[in-house]
Design a protein around this motif. Structure first.
Motif, PDB file in Angstrom:
ATOM      1  N   MET A  76      95.729   3.238  74.075  1.00  0.00           N
ATOM      2  CA  MET A  76      96.182   3.144  72.693  1.00  0.00           C
ATOM      3  C   MET A  76      95.221   2.280  71.879  1.00  0.00           C
ATOM      4  O   MET A  76      94.741   1.257  72.355  1.00  0.00           O
ATOM      5  CB  MET A  76      97.590   2.517  72.656  1.00  0.00           C
ATOM      6  N   LYS A  77      94.936   2.701  70.633  1.00  0.00           N
ATOM      7  CA  LYS A  77      94.072   1.922  69.769  1.00  0.00           C
ATOM      8  C   LYS A  77      94.753   0.609  69.387  1.00  0.00           C
ATOM      9  O   LYS A  77      95.973   0.535  69.290  1.00  0.00           O
ATOM     10  CB  LYS A  77      93.742   2.722  68.511  1.00  0.00           C
ATOM     11  N   GLN A  78      93.933  -0.425  69.150  1.00  0.00           N
ATOM     12  CA  GLN A  78      94.494  -1.714  68.784  1.00  0.00           C
ATOM     13  C   GLN A  78      95.199  -1.620  67.432  1.00  0.00           C
ATOM     14  O   GLN A  78      94.776  -0.877  66.534  1.00  0.00           O
ATOM     15  CB  GLN A  78      93.396  -2.772  68.724  1.00  0.00           C
ATOM     16  N   LEU A  79      96.262  -2.398  67.297  1.00  0.00           N
ATOM     17  CA  LEU A  79      97.069  -2.362  66.081  1.00  0.00           C
ATOM     18  C   LEU A  79      96.485  -3.324  65.055  1.00  0.00           C
ATOM     19  O   LEU A  79      96.973  -4.438  64.861  1.00  0.00           O
ATOM     20  CB  LEU A  79      98.518  -2.715  66.414  1.00  0.00           C
ATOM     21  N   THR A  80      95.426  -2.879  64.403  1.00  0.00           N
ATOM     22  CA  THR A  80      94.718  -3.725  63.445  1.00  0.00           C
ATOM     23  C   THR A  80      94.754  -3.159  62.027  1.00  0.00           C
ATOM     24  O   THR A  80      94.127  -3.722  61.129  1.00  0.00           O
ATOM     25  CB  THR A  80      93.244  -3.908  63.864  1.00  0.00           C
ATOM     26  N   SER A  81      95.441  -2.051  61.804  1.00  0.00           N
ATOM     27  CA  SER A  81      95.547  -1.487  60.459  1.00  0.00           C
ATOM     28  C   SER A  81      97.010  -1.416  60.043  1.00  0.00           C
ATOM     29  O   SER A  81      97.896  -1.166  60.859  1.00  0.00           O
ATOM     30  CB  SER A  81      94.902  -0.099  60.383  1.00  0.00           C
ATOM     31  N   TYR A  82      97.236  -1.643  58.762  1.00  0.00           N
ATOM     32  CA  TYR A  82      98.596  -1.630  58.214  1.00  0.00           C
ATOM     33  C   TYR A  82      99.287  -0.298  58.488  1.00  0.00           C
ATOM     34  O   TYR A  82     100.440  -0.262  58.930  1.00  0.00           O
ATOM     35  CB  TYR A  82      98.536  -1.902  56.711  1.00  0.00           C
ATOM     36  N   ASN A  83      98.590   0.810  58.214  1.00  0.00           N
ATOM     37  CA  ASN A  83      99.214   2.125  58.386  1.00  0.00           C
ATOM     38  C   ASN A  83      99.584   2.383  59.839  1.00  0.00           C
ATOM     39  O   ASN A  83     100.637   2.952  60.135  1.00  0.00           O
ATOM     40  CB  ASN A  83      98.265   3.219  57.888  1.00  0.00           C
ATOM     41  N   ARG A  84      98.725   1.970  60.761  1.00  0.00           N
ATOM     42  CA  ARG A  84      99.017   2.169  62.179  1.00  0.00           C
ATOM     43  C   ARG A  84     100.224   1.340  62.606  1.00  0.00           C
ATOM     44  O   ARG A  84     101.071   1.795  63.369  1.00  0.00           O
ATOM     45  CB  ARG A  84      97.793   1.818  63.014  1.00  0.00           C
ATOM     46  N   VAL A  85     100.301   0.110  62.087  1.00  0.00           N
ATOM     47  CA  VAL A  85     101.435  -0.761  62.425  1.00  0.00           C
ATOM     48  C   VAL A  85     102.736  -0.183  61.887  1.00  0.00           C
ATOM     49  O   VAL A  85     103.773  -0.213  62.554  1.00  0.00           O
ATOM     50  CB  VAL A  85     101.203  -2.186  61.886  1.00  0.00           C
ATOM     51  N   ALA A  86     102.697   0.365  60.673  1.00  0.00           N
ATOM     52  CA  ALA A  86     103.908   0.955  60.091  1.00  0.00           C
ATOM     53  C   ALA A  86     104.435   2.082  60.984  1.00  0.00           C
ATOM     54  O   ALA A  86     105.642   2.181  61.241  1.00  0.00           O
ATOM     55  CB  ALA A  86     103.615   1.476  58.687  1.00  0.00           C
ATOM     56  N   GLY A  87     103.537   2.929  61.464  1.00  0.00           N
ATOM     57  CA  GLY A  87     103.955   3.994  62.367  1.00  0.00           C
ATOM     58  C   GLY A  87     104.452   3.459  63.693  1.00  0.00           C
ATOM     59  O   GLY A  87     105.411   3.987  64.271  1.00  0.00           O
ATOM     60  N   TYR A  88     103.817   2.400  64.172  1.00  0.00           N
ATOM     61  CA  TYR A  88     104.193   1.811  65.456  1.00  0.00           C
ATOM     62  C   TYR A  88     105.600   1.224  65.398  1.00  0.00           C
ATOM     63  O   TYR A  88     106.377   1.379  66.346  1.00  0.00           O
ATOM     64  CB  TYR A  88     103.183   0.732  65.829  1.00  0.00           C
ATOM     65  N   LEU A  89     105.946   0.571  64.290  1.00  0.00           N
ATOM     66  CA  LEU A  89     107.283  -0.002  64.158  1.00  0.00           C
ATOM     67  C   LEU A  89     108.352   1.086  64.180  1.00  0.00           C
ATOM     68  O   LEU A  89     109.447   0.885  64.719  1.00  0.00           O
ATOM     69  CB  LEU A  89     107.382  -0.825  62.873  1.00  0.00           C
ATOM     70  N   ASN A  90     108.053   2.241  63.603  1.00  0.00           N
ATOM     71  CA  ASN A  90     108.995   3.362  63.683  1.00  0.00           C
ATOM     72  C   ASN A  90     109.156   3.842  65.118  1.00  0.00           C
ATOM     73  O   ASN A  90     110.272   4.156  65.555  1.00  0.00           O
ATOM     74  CB  ASN A  90     108.517   4.510  62.786  1.00  0.00           C
ATOM     75  N   LYS A  91     108.063   3.862  65.877  1.00  0.00           N
ATOM     76  CA  LYS A  91     108.134   4.244  67.286  1.00  0.00           C
ATOM     77  C   LYS A  91     108.974   3.250  68.072  1.00  0.00           C
ATOM     78  O   LYS A  91     109.831   3.642  68.884  1.00  0.00           O
ATOM     79  CB  LYS A  91     106.727   4.306  67.872  1.00  0.00           C
ATOM     80  N   VAL A  92     108.761   1.946  67.835  1.00  0.00           N
ATOM     81  CA  VAL A  92     109.526   0.922  68.539  1.00  0.00           C
ATOM     82  C   VAL A  92     111.002   1.024  68.174  1.00  0.00           C
ATOM     83  O   VAL A  92     111.883   0.871  69.036  1.00  0.00           O
ATOM     84  CB  VAL A  92     108.980  -0.485  68.231  1.00  0.00           C
ATOM     85  N   PHE A  93     111.304   1.300  66.901  1.00  0.00           N
ATOM     86  CA  PHE A  93     112.696   1.506  66.496  1.00  0.00           C
ATOM     87  C   PHE A  93     113.335   2.615  67.325  1.00  0.00           C
ATOM     88  O   PHE A  93     114.453   2.462  67.837  1.00  0.00           O
ATOM     89  CB  PHE A  93     112.789   1.847  65.006  1.00  0.00           C
ATOM     90  N   ASP A  94     112.652   3.750  67.439  1.00  0.00           N
ATOM     91  CA  ASP A  94     113.205   4.884  68.185  1.00  0.00           C
ATOM     92  C   ASP A  94     113.457   4.521  69.649  1.00  0.00           C
ATOM     93  O   ASP A  94     114.489   4.896  70.225  1.00  0.00           O
ATOM     94  CB  ASP A  94     112.260   6.079  68.104  1.00  0.00           C
ATOM     95  N   LEU A  95     112.540   3.774  70.247  1.00  0.00           N
ATOM     96  CA  LEU A  95     112.705   3.372  71.650  1.00  0.00           C
ATOM     97  C   LEU A  95     113.870   2.398  71.806  1.00  0.00           C
ATOM     98  O   LEU A  95     114.670   2.523  72.743  1.00  0.00           O
ATOM     99  CB  LEU A  95     111.412   2.740  72.162  1.00  0.00           C
ATOM    100  N   LEU A  96     113.974   1.429  70.897  1.00  0.00           N
ATOM    101  CA  LEU A  96     115.095   0.483  70.945  1.00  0.00           C
ATOM    102  C   LEU A  96     116.420   1.200  70.708  1.00  0.00           C
ATOM    103  O   LEU A  96     117.437   0.885  71.340  1.00  0.00           O
ATOM    104  CB  LEU A  96     114.902  -0.605  69.890  1.00  0.00           C
TER     105      LEU A  96
END
Length: 217
Positions: free
Chosen positions: A1-21
């Motif tokens: 996985m690419k490092q989470l260093t961009s705002y847009n990537r982090v926004a998508g990642y938080l949605n993924k973490v929400f779905d997993l939680l």
């Protein structure tokens, strides 16, 4: 996985973490809200009671916000904040009033729901049962899905460095102090760079390289 260093990537990642939680702790009972990243003075995040906080041609959604100045905390702490706000969301759907005093004081109903959904809860005289931290179940969840640290942060703390390691209901408050240190440990193979996380000190080796993993954070 690419490092989470961009705002847009982090926004998508938080949605993924929400779905997993949502799947792990709520049996997918929560519809996905609009997850935002905004500055939240003296708070790690918040949940909006209004179902039309965000609107589109498809209808309205609640909002869960993660404080922009707290993104680069250890990922288990960010996950705990997101889970904290999801507990408020769950209580709202169940018709449980879990806050008072202008939706800032967390009562025992919040404590009970949070402890039933992967969080450890501590009491504050000002905010009630508001201080949450990851339980062993949440730490194991982070390890299970190999969640990685967010490496971008809005600079809101003097001297803060990226290390890699209220009209709204249910703010998870922190009083403005710098974020806490990680509850887990990261080990890396000195040869191939393979990494793992553990919730305690361990002695582990990379079988591919026959090298002991080094503790890096």
């Amino acid at each position: 996985m690419k490092q989470l260093t961009s705002y847009n990537r982090v926004a998508g990642y938080l949605n993924k973490v929400f779905d997993l939680l949502n799947e792990e702790f709520f049996e997918c009972e929560l519809s996905r809200p609009t997850i935002t990243i905004q500055s939240t003075p003296k708070a790690y995040g918040h949940f909006s009671l209004r179902e039309d906080t965000w609107v589109s041609t498809l209808g309205g959604t609640h909002e869960i916000n993660i404080g922009a100045g707290t993104l680069s905390r250890p990922i288990e702490e960010v996950a705990a904040t997101l889970l904290h706000e999801m507990v408020h969301y769950y209580n709202y759907q169940m018709g449980i009033q879990d806050c008072s005093r202008g939706n800032t004081y967390h009562n025992r109903r919040f404590k009970e729901a949070a402890e039933a959904h992967g969080l450890i809860v501590a009491h504050s005289d000002r905010y009630g049962w508001s201080h949450t931290s990851p339980s062993d179940a949440l730490l194991e969840f982070v390890l299970k899905y190999e969640l990685t640290d967010i490496l971008i942060n809005r600079n809101e703390f003097g001297g803060f460095r990226i290390t890699g390691t209220g009209t709204h209901s249910g703010s998870s408050s922190f009083g403005g102090e710098e974020p806490r240190k990680s509850s887990s440990r990261k080990y890396v193979c000195p040869c191939c760079g393979m990494s793992i996380r553990a919730t305690r000190n361990v002695n582990v080796a990379c079988l591919d390289c026959d090298e002991q993993l080094l503790l890096v954070g």
